[in-house]
Design an enzyme around this catalytic site. Structure first.
Site, PDB file in Angstrom:
ATOM      1  N   GLU A   1       0.853  -1.190   0.000  1.00 45.47           N
ATOM      2  CA  GLU A   1       0.000   0.000   0.000  1.00 45.47           C
ATOM      3  C   GLU A   1       0.887   1.238   0.000  1.00 45.47           C
ATOM      4  O   GLU A   1       0.961   1.974  -0.982  1.00 45.47           O
ATOM      5  CB  GLU A   1      -0.943  -0.004   1.207  1.00 45.47           C
ATOM      6  CG  GLU A   1      -1.884   1.190   1.252  1.00 45.47           C
ATOM      7  CD  GLU A   1      -2.689   1.254   2.545  1.00 45.47           C
ATOM      8  OE1 GLU A   1      -3.694   1.989   2.563  1.00 45.47           O
ATOM      9  OE2 GLU A   1      -2.307   0.596   3.543  1.00 45.47           O
TER      10      GLU A   1
ATOM     11  N   ASP B   1     -12.260  -1.245   4.457  1.00 52.50           N
ATOM     12  CA  ASP B   1     -11.124  -0.775   5.254  1.00 52.50           C
ATOM     13  C   ASP B   1     -11.591  -0.040   6.506  1.00 52.50           C
ATOM     14  O   ASP B   1     -11.464  -0.553   7.612  1.00 52.50           O
ATOM     15  CB  ASP B   1     -10.193   0.103   4.419  1.00 52.50           C
ATOM     16  CG  ASP B   1      -8.792   0.190   5.010  1.00 52.50           C
ATOM     17  OD1 ASP B   1      -8.489  -0.546   5.962  1.00 52.50           O
ATOM     18  OD2 ASP B   1      -7.986   0.992   4.513  1.00 52.50           O
TER      19      ASP B   1
END
Length: 365
Positions: free
Chosen positions: A211, A298
């Site tokens: 990420e 998320d």
């Protein structure tokens, strides 16, 4: 399925599975306001709607570290038994209201000990709250099962302790483990002892990787630490020189061919700068290349999102069909940290019939 018109109403009816969702990133704004008032914690605003907007705006920085900093206020109200019970119960009910039939919630118990609770007491309390939420959802006719992933914070020194709790509570609702926090500068191999311990104890784990840091983070998570899934993983595309041609590098090929699930979170990835738009988010190209991609939220409060919204955005901006939504949902079931027979039953008895029922009652495109 591709001939069915996919609109928001259809998406709402579809059964959903979420594998990457943080407890402390998904509180109700009104709950944050009420709990903060009870403990004397100062918020940016005490208006729930304004607070919800503040979270999304503050997280839209394009930087993972600043994104994580927005958790200051949710964590502040999750330091007592009362706060943890309420937020865990509401977490489950909010999933049920969104049509989620199976979810995995993750959190780091060390972040909830400032009020005097031990890490073990935190886990016990959260499990109690989740159980209360699941019972309420069943009574309301919207059953949802929620498994817990305990997290260690990769920049601190209690990862091994958190791993021990994952082992201790694996027969009490904890289904796996993760490490979270700032990725860049804190490689997963720093906590190799914890992952080796989990492997010896046969506890599955995922690792946030790919990420804020690229291929070395993904490679370490898989080849050194032994992760069974990857949290986010959007930067695996750096090992695919041409997404349209589909020629894979060795690491990308390993991820696809070994069916390693990528827990992708489009809206969150836009906020942290890991992706530039929903239309160009790697989840679509990776899906088309045969990777086992899953769709996730998320942090629902911080990103101002739900599973219904994530699905709808991909339909509207990336051209996804009902078949595409079914594919990522089936991927998620197959990759859940549940025993094989339970995954099979979830797919056979809940997800596939739910899709068939929703599509039967939808008009053609």
């Amino acid at each position: 399925m591709t001939a069915t018109r996919v609109d928001t109403e259809l998406v709402r009816r579809l059964p959903k599975v979420v594998l990457h969702d943080h407890l402390d990133g998904g509180l109700r704004p009104a709950t944050v306001v009420e709990l903060a008032e009870a403990i004397g914690h100062t918020l940016p605003t005490t208006d729930p709607d304004e607070l919800a907007a503040w979270y999304v705006e503050a997280a839209d920085s394009g930087d993972l570290v600043r994104y994580i900093a927005t958790f200051e206020h949710t964590l502040a109200v999750m330091q007592t038994r009362e706060g943890l019970l309420r937020t865990a119960k509401e977490y489950v009910l909010d999933l049920a209201a969104d049509g989620v039939v199976y979810g995995e919630v993750r959190y780091a118990p060390e972040l909830n000990t400032r009020g005097g609770l031990t890490m073990r007491e935190v886990v016990e309390t959260v499990q109690e709250g989740l159980a209360a939420g699941m019972a309420r959802a069943v009574a309301a006719g919207t059953p949802v099962r929620v498994g817990t992933l305990l997290c260690g914070m990769r920049m601190f020194d209690r990862v091994r302790e958190a791993a021990g709790l994952a082992v201790a509570f694996r027969d009490a609702g904890v289904v796996g483990f993760d490490i979270a926090g700032a990725e860049d500068g804190f490689p997963p191999a720093d906590h190799l002892a914890a992952f080796e311990y989990l492997r010896r104890e046969s506890v599955p784990f995922t690792i946030h990787a790919g990420e804020a840091h690229g291929l070395p983070s993904i490679r370490q998570a898989l080849q050194v630490c032994g992760a069974q899934r990857i949290g986010h993983g959007v930067r695996i595309t750096e090992d695919i020189p041409d997404l349209t041609a589909g020629k894979l590098g060795r690491l990308a090929g390993w991820v696809r061919d070994r069916r390693i699930a990528l827990e992708m979170c489009p809206t969150s990835n836009l906020q942290t700068g890991a992706a530039t738009s929903i239309a160009e988010h790697p989840i679509t190209a990776l899906k088309d290349l045969g990777f086992r991609v899953t769709l996730n939220t998320d942090n629902r409060l911080v990103s101002g999102t739900t599973m219904t919204r994530e699905m709808t955005l991909l339909v509207e901006q990336a051209g996804w069909t009902a078949e595409d939504l079914r594919t990522v949902t089936v991927n998620a079931v197959k990759s859940a940290f549940l025993p094989f027979d339970e995954r099979s039953a979830l797919l056979r008895d809940v997800v596939l019939p739910g899709y068939a029922s929703a599509l039967r009652t939808s008009p053609p495109a």
